[in-house]
Design a protein around this motif. Structure first.
Motif, PDB file in Angstrom:
ATOM      1  N   GLU A  75       0.845  -1.196   0.000  1.00  0.00           N
ATOM      2  CA  GLU A  75       0.000   0.000   0.000  1.00  0.00           C
ATOM      3  C   GLU A  75       0.875   1.238   0.000  1.00  0.00           C
ATOM      4  O   GLU A  75       1.806   1.347   0.793  1.00  0.00           O
ATOM      5  N   ARG A  76       0.616   2.125  -0.893  1.00  0.00           N
ATOM      6  CA  ARG A  76       1.344   3.400  -0.959  1.00  0.00           C
ATOM      7  C   ARG A  76       0.330   4.535  -0.884  1.00  0.00           C
ATOM      8  O   ARG A  76      -0.336   4.847  -1.869  1.00  0.00           O
ATOM      9  N   GLU A  77       0.206   5.104   0.274  1.00  0.00           N
ATOM     10  CA  GLU A  77      -0.722   6.217   0.449  1.00  0.00           C
ATOM     11  C   GLU A  77      -0.015   7.504   0.076  1.00  0.00           C
ATOM     12  O   GLU A  77       0.930   7.934   0.726  1.00  0.00           O
ATOM     13  N   GLY A  78      -0.474   8.132  -0.997  1.00  0.00           N
ATOM     14  CA  GLY A  78       0.178   9.332  -1.474  1.00  0.00           C
ATOM     15  C   GLY A  78      -0.043  10.527  -0.565  1.00  0.00           C
ATOM     16  O   GLY A  78      -1.014  10.590   0.195  1.00  0.00           O
ATOM     17  N   LEU A  79       0.866  11.476  -0.655  1.00  0.00           N
ATOM     18  CA  LEU A  79       0.706  12.726   0.089  1.00  0.00           C
ATOM     19  C   LEU A  79      -0.271  13.628  -0.657  1.00  0.00           C
ATOM     20  O   LEU A  79      -0.436  13.525  -1.869  1.00  0.00           O
ATOM     21  N   ASP A  80      -0.896  14.518   0.073  1.00  0.00           N
ATOM     22  CA  ASP A  80      -2.009  15.309  -0.451  1.00  0.00           C
ATOM     23  C   ASP A  80      -1.554  16.706  -0.876  1.00  0.00           C
ATOM     24  O   ASP A  80      -1.345  17.585  -0.034  1.00  0.00           O
ATOM     25  N   LEU A  81      -1.440  16.910  -2.178  1.00  0.00           N
ATOM     26  CA  LEU A  81      -1.055  18.221  -2.708  1.00  0.00           C
ATOM     27  C   LEU A  81      -2.197  19.229  -2.635  1.00  0.00           C
ATOM     28  O   LEU A  81      -1.966  20.440  -2.719  1.00  0.00           O
ATOM     29  N   GLY A  82      -3.415  18.739  -2.478  1.00  0.00           N
ATOM     30  CA  GLY A  82      -4.574  19.622  -2.518  1.00  0.00           C
ATOM     31  C   GLY A  82      -4.709  20.534  -1.321  1.00  0.00           C
ATOM     32  O   GLY A  82      -5.523  21.473  -1.329  1.00  0.00           O
ATOM     33  N   GLN A  83      -3.932  20.296  -0.275  1.00  0.00           N
ATOM     34  CA  GLN A  83      -4.034  21.130   0.927  1.00  0.00           C
ATOM     35  C   GLN A  83      -3.140  22.371   0.871  1.00  0.00           C
ATOM     36  O   GLN A  83      -3.186  23.205   1.782  1.00  0.00           O
ATOM     37  N   PHE A  84      -2.335  22.501  -0.141  1.00  0.00           N
ATOM     38  CA  PHE A  84      -1.379  23.613  -0.231  1.00  0.00           C
ATOM     39  C   PHE A  84      -2.108  24.956  -0.205  1.00  0.00           C
ATOM     40  O   PHE A  84      -3.050  25.192  -0.956  1.00  0.00           O
ATOM     41  N   ARG A  85      -1.652  25.847   0.693  1.00  0.00           N
ATOM     42  CA  ARG A  85      -2.252  27.169   0.844  1.00  0.00           C
ATOM     43  C   ARG A  85      -1.151  28.224   0.860  1.00  0.00           C
ATOM     44  O   ARG A  85      -0.669  28.631   1.924  1.00  0.00           O
ATOM     45  N   PRO A  86      -0.728  28.716  -0.313  1.00  0.00           N
ATOM     46  CA  PRO A  86       0.355  29.712  -0.349  1.00  0.00           C
ATOM     47  C   PRO A  86      -0.005  31.003   0.357  1.00  0.00           C
ATOM     48  O   PRO A  86       0.864  31.727   0.845  1.00  0.00           O
ATOM     49  N   GLY A  87      -1.314  31.303   0.427  1.00  0.00           N
ATOM     50  CA  GLY A  87      -1.731  32.535   1.085  1.00  0.00           C
ATOM     51  C   GLY A  87      -1.348  32.569   2.551  1.00  0.00           C
ATOM     52  O   GLY A  87      -1.157  33.647   3.130  1.00  0.00           O
ATOM     53  N   LEU A  88      -1.218  31.385   3.165  1.00  0.00           N
ATOM     54  CA  LEU A  88      -0.840  31.337   4.573  1.00  0.00           C
ATOM     55  C   LEU A  88       0.566  31.883   4.785  1.00  0.00           C
ATOM     56  O   LEU A  88       0.875  32.446   5.837  1.00  0.00           O
ATOM     57  N   LEU A  89       1.429  31.721   3.782  1.00  0.00           N
ATOM     58  CA  LEU A  89       2.785  32.238   3.884  1.00  0.00           C
ATOM     59  C   LEU A  89       2.821  33.749   3.728  1.00  0.00           C
ATOM     60  O   LEU A  89       3.775  34.395   4.145  1.00  0.00           O
ATOM     61  N   ARG A  90       1.784  34.285   3.087  1.00  0.00           N
ATOM     62  CA  ARG A  90       1.726  35.743   2.887  1.00  0.00           C
ATOM     63  C   ARG A  90       0.928  36.416   3.995  1.00  0.00           C
ATOM     64  O   ARG A  90       0.605  37.604   3.902  1.00  0.00           O
ATOM     65  N   GLY A  91       0.533  35.622   4.998  1.00  0.00           N
ATOM     66  CA  GLY A  91      -0.239  36.191   6.089  1.00  0.00           C
ATOM     67  C   GLY A  91      -1.699  36.334   5.782  1.00  0.00           C
ATOM     68  O   GLY A  91      -2.420  37.102   6.435  1.00  0.00           O
ATOM     69  N   GLN A  92      -2.173  35.578   4.766  1.00  0.00           N
ATOM     70  CA  GLN A  92      -3.580  35.648   4.370  1.00  0.00           C
ATOM     71  C   GLN A  92      -4.275  34.397   4.851  1.00  0.00           C
ATOM     72  O   GLN A  92      -3.833  33.282   4.574  1.00  0.00           O
ATOM     73  N   GLY A  93      -5.369  34.517   5.549  1.00  0.00           N
ATOM     74  CA  GLY A  93      -6.140  33.361   5.970  1.00  0.00           C
ATOM     75  C   GLY A  93      -5.617  32.772   7.251  1.00  0.00           C
ATOM     76  O   GLY A  93      -4.779  33.339   7.956  1.00  0.00           O
ATOM     77  N   SER A  94      -6.096  31.563   7.550  1.00  0.00           N
ATOM     78  CA  SER A  94      -5.767  30.880   8.793  1.00  0.00           C
ATOM     79  C   SER A  94      -5.336  29.456   8.520  1.00  0.00           C
ATOM     80  O   SER A  94      -5.669  28.887   7.470  1.00  0.00           O
ATOM     81  N   LEU A  95      -4.579  28.878   9.430  1.00  0.00           N
ATOM     82  CA  LEU A  95      -4.182  27.480   9.307  1.00  0.00           C
ATOM     83  C   LEU A  95      -5.357  26.537   9.461  1.00  0.00           C
ATOM     84  O   LEU A  95      -5.294  25.375   9.073  1.00  0.00           O
ATOM     85  N   PHE A  96      -6.436  27.004  10.050  1.00  0.00           N
ATOM     86  CA  PHE A  96      -7.548  26.116  10.363  1.00  0.00           C
ATOM     87  C   PHE A  96      -8.804  26.556   9.600  1.00  0.00           C
ATOM     88  O   PHE A  96      -8.942  27.688   9.186  1.00  0.00           O
TER      89      PHE A  96
END
Length: 395
Positions: free
Chosen positions: A374-395
């Motif tokens: 079984e190879r469970e892939g990592l999830d690219l769909g969660q990427f949030r670049p805006g969080l690095l720019r101070g936009q939005g929240s982690l949650f």
């Protein structure tokens, strides 16, 4: 030193050059600071009749050498700080499972003699030999650069591997914590990543890795080339001992981090316990595995032959002949001294009869142990670049 034989009938006529035998260095993989391919002047050490440090002129010990009879004293490690201009390195190699990588360090104090990254030190005007493991370059601003690159509007998320070239948890990481800072950036951006190491130091960052793994954002691979501690000490002198790496696999698995084992590289007549390594890693908690065969690009060819001469002189020729078999080299290529085929289709796993045997051993053992089912892939769909720019929240 050149001696004339004109006055001694038992010596051959003409000058005779006496070279100092290459000697192992305690705690180091390479035995010399061999010249790199861009070096203009090449110097070779020869015996001047005075003996080595710790010996008198007759070659006997004088009590000054505390490194032991079989090893020279270890040179110290120097860390150079570098201001990185970029963090992410892309590759289009079809035989590598990730497209992007980040390496916080150049050179590696673990000193693994087989490391394919050794020739890259030549670009820094350092030797791929001793300099690779004693002259370490640390990219002190790597986390800030990665943060900037991930938050760029044009960036498209792809799987990133940390430590693909040199170990991201080598000893200097304890102080500089560059790898930890990279993980923090990946966490803040919710960007998936994998990392590979031979160090137990990865356990320090379980507080970051475990929560990310639970969200399918992190995976770890631990390299174990052999369970033979004596061999590992010669081949990977400053990496964690094999039994300690198994403990690291167990710690990662118990924390819920997907962990795999790398049994790379496979070296004929040197690393002969692949099946035992895979079984021990599975028992410790590894669920996936991969391997490669020994590759000898550029200066690594000469360096590895030198290591064989120092540690396994009786089998050196046999090992190199089988390495050539693994890469299915022609008679003409062998005659030219070539020991490696860099073709993308075969460089990692080799080709031909002997490469097929290694492949079958690996596949049969993984099937028996239940690895790679079984190879469970990592999830690219969660990427949030805006969080690095101070936009939005982690949650």
């Amino acid at each position: 030193m050149k001696h004339s034989s004109a006055t001694d009938p038992d010596l051959p006529e003409g000058p005779v050059e006496i070279r100092i035998p290459v000697q192992a260095i305690r705690g180091r993989g390479a035995a010399t600071a061999m010249p790199h391919r861009f070096t203009r002047d090449v110097r070779e050490v020869v015996d001047d009749g005075w003996g080595r440090v710790g010996q008198d002129a007759s070659g006997q010990g004088n009590g000054d050498d505390d490194a032991g009879e079989d090893c020279a004293p270890a040179p110290a490690t120097t860390v150079h700080l570098e201001t990185a201009r970029s963090a992410i390195c892309a590759n289009d190699s079809p035989d590598i499972f990730f497209e992007l990588s980040v390496n916080p360090y150049r050179g590696c104090e673990h000193g693994c003699i087989y490391c394919y990254a050794r020739p890259t030190h030549s670009y820094l005007n350092f030797s791929p030999g001793l300099d690779f493991e004693t002259q370490i370059v640390a990219k002190h601003n790597i986390a800030e650069v990665l943060r900037s690159e991930l938050s760029a509007p044009r960036y498209v998320p792809r799987l990133i591997n940390i430590g693909s070239a040199t170990d991201c948890y080598q000893p200097v990481e304890r102080e500089l914590k560059l790898t930890r800072s990279l993980i923090e950036v990946m966490r803040d951006a919710r960007h998936p990543f994998s990392l590979i190491t031979k160090s137990s130091g990865v356990e320090r960052d379980l507080d970051l890795l475990a929560p990310l793994a639970a969200q399918r954002l992190a995976a770890v691979y631990v390299t174990i080339t052999t369970l033979d501690a004596a061999l590992a000490r010669r081949m990977e002198p400053r990496a964690a001992a094999p039994h300690r790496r198994l403990r690291t696999i167990r710690a990662l698995a118990e924390a819920g981090v997907p962990v795999g084992v790398s049994v790379a590289p496979q070296i004929p007549f040197i690393t002969e316990d692949m099946e035992q390594v895979l079984e021990a890693a599975r028992d410790a908690g590894a669920r996936t595995a991969f391997y490669t065969v020994l590759r000898l690009p550029w200066e690594l060819d000469t360096l590895f032959r030198e290591w064989l001469t120092v540690h396994y002189p009786q089998r050196a020729a046999r090992v190199m002949a089988r390495v050539q078999d693994l890469h299915n080299l022609t008679d003409a290529q062998r005659g030219a001294g070539k020991a490696y085929n860099s073709d993308f289709a075969s460089r990692m796993k080799g080709s031909g009869l002997w490469a097929d045997l290694v492949r079958q051993r690996f596949a049969t053992t993984c099937r028996r142990l239940g690895l790679n089912r079984e190879r469970e892939g990592l999830d690219l769909g969660q990427f949030r670049p805006g969080l690095l720019r101070g936009q939005g929240s982690l949650f």
